[in-house]
Design a protein around this motif. Structure first.
Motif, mmCIF file in Angstrom:
data_model
loop_
_atom_site.group_PDB
_atom_site.id
_atom_site.type_symbol
_atom_site.label_atom_id
_atom_site.label_comp_id
_atom_site.label_asym_id
_atom_site.label_seq_id
_atom_site.Cartn_x
_atom_site.Cartn_y
_atom_site.Cartn_z
ATOM 1 N N ILE A 14 0.835 -1.208 0.000
ATOM 2 C CA ILE A 14 0.000 0.000 0.000
ATOM 3 C C ILE A 14 0.866 1.254 0.000
ATOM 4 N N ASN A 37 -3.076 -2.075 -4.207
ATOM 5 C CA ASN A 37 -3.923 -1.696 -3.079
ATOM 6 C C ASN A 37 -4.789 -2.856 -2.602
ATOM 7 N N ALA A 41 -4.258 -4.464 1.027
ATOM 8 C CA ALA A 41 -5.358 -4.442 1.991
ATOM 9 C C ALA A 41 -5.721 -5.858 2.442
ATOM 10 N N ASN A 59 -11.619 -1.549 7.953
ATOM 11 C CA ASN A 59 -11.015 -0.529 7.106
ATOM 12 C C ASN A 59 -10.396 -1.152 5.855
ATOM 13 N N ASN A 60 -9.680 -2.237 6.029
ATOM 14 C CA ASN A 60 -9.016 -2.867 4.895
ATOM 15 C C ASN A 60 -9.998 -3.599 3.988
ATOM 16 N N TRP A 63 -11.237 -0.856 1.865
ATOM 17 C CA TRP A 63 -10.140 -0.497 0.951
ATOM 18 C C TRP A 63 -10.092 -1.490 -0.220
#
Length: 79
Positions: A14, A37, A41, A59-60, A63
């Motif tokens: 990332i 990305n 993630a 969160n990931n 993402w």
């Protein structure tokens, strides 16, 4: 041990993607940037899950979803 390697590798991917984007070496609409990305993630989400860090997992996951949607959009535009 492998969980740590997966997490650190994800973090590195990332950050590398962001650095390459910021220096103009990658395009945000390009497949390599989005794949970096998504893979990063995923690695961080696996690590977060193993450590019980559910906010990080959430969160990931978001993402990854953003990256996957971007990749789907790129595929549609190219078809």
């Amino acid at each position: 041990m492998w969980i740590e390697v997966v997490g650190w590798s994800g973090s590195f991917l990332i950050l590398l993607a962001y650095a390459l984007l910021s220096t103009g070496r990658l395009d945000a609409r390009g497949v390599p940037y989005q794949l970096m990305n998504v893979a990063g993630a995923l690695g961080m989400a696996i690590n977060g899950w193993a450590h019980g860090a559910l906010p990080s997992v959430f969160n990931n996951a978001i993402w990854m979803a953003i990256g996957l949607l971007a990749l789907a959009g790129l595929r549609v535009r190219r078809a």
